[in-house]
Motif scaffolding. Structure first.
Motif, PDB file in Angstrom:
ATOM      1  N   ASP A 134       0.845  -1.194   0.000  1.00  0.00           N
ATOM      2  CA  ASP A 134       0.000   0.000   0.000  1.00  0.00           C
ATOM      3  C   ASP A 134       0.883   1.247   0.000  1.00  0.00           C
ATOM      4  OD1 ASP A 134       0.916   0.405   2.604  1.00  0.00           O
ATOM      5  OD2 ASP A 134      -0.977  -0.149   3.562  1.00  0.00           O
ATOM      6  N   LYS A 135       0.283   2.412   0.111  1.00  0.00           N
ATOM      7  CA  LYS A 135       1.023   3.674   0.030  1.00  0.00           C
ATOM      8  C   LYS A 135       2.011   3.858   1.172  1.00  0.00           C
ATOM      9  CE  LYS A 135      -2.434   6.330   2.500  1.00  0.00           C
ATOM     10  NZ  LYS A 135      -3.119   7.580   2.611  1.00  0.00           N
ATOM     11  N   ASP A 136       1.845   3.125   2.275  1.00  0.00           N
ATOM     12  CA  ASP A 136       2.751   3.211   3.419  1.00  0.00           C
ATOM     13  C   ASP A 136       3.841   2.131   3.379  1.00  0.00           C
ATOM     14  OD1 ASP A 136       1.299   5.378   4.566  1.00  0.00           O
ATOM     15  OD2 ASP A 136      -0.178   3.943   5.328  1.00  0.00           O
ATOM     16  N   GLY A 137       3.841   1.315   2.316  1.00  0.00           N
ATOM     17  CA  GLY A 137       4.840   0.262   2.184  1.00  0.00           C
ATOM     18  C   GLY A 137       4.506  -1.015   2.928  1.00  0.00           C
TER      19      GLY A 137
END
Length: 55
Positions: free
Chosen positions: A44-47
């Motif tokens: 996801d966008k947070d890794g």
């Protein structure tokens, strides 16, 4: 029950698929181009790994 389930597929020669581990819920991205291919956790966008929860 199968351990991995294909939930998305696109392409014929250049193939992109998303597979879900039915035990952990982690999503994996698979891409194949000719004789080369690779598999990696879908992030996801947070890794962090994308996890599919059972309904």
């Amino acid at each position: 029950m199968k351990r991995f389930e294909k939930v998305y597929s696109q392409g014929a020669v250049n193939v992109t698929e998303i597979w879900v581990d039915t035990e952990t819920g982690v999503n994996y991205l698979f891409h194949e181009d000719g004789y080369a291919g690779g598999l990696t956790p879908l992030l996801d966008k947070d890794g962090k790994p994308v996890v599919t929860r059972e309904a």
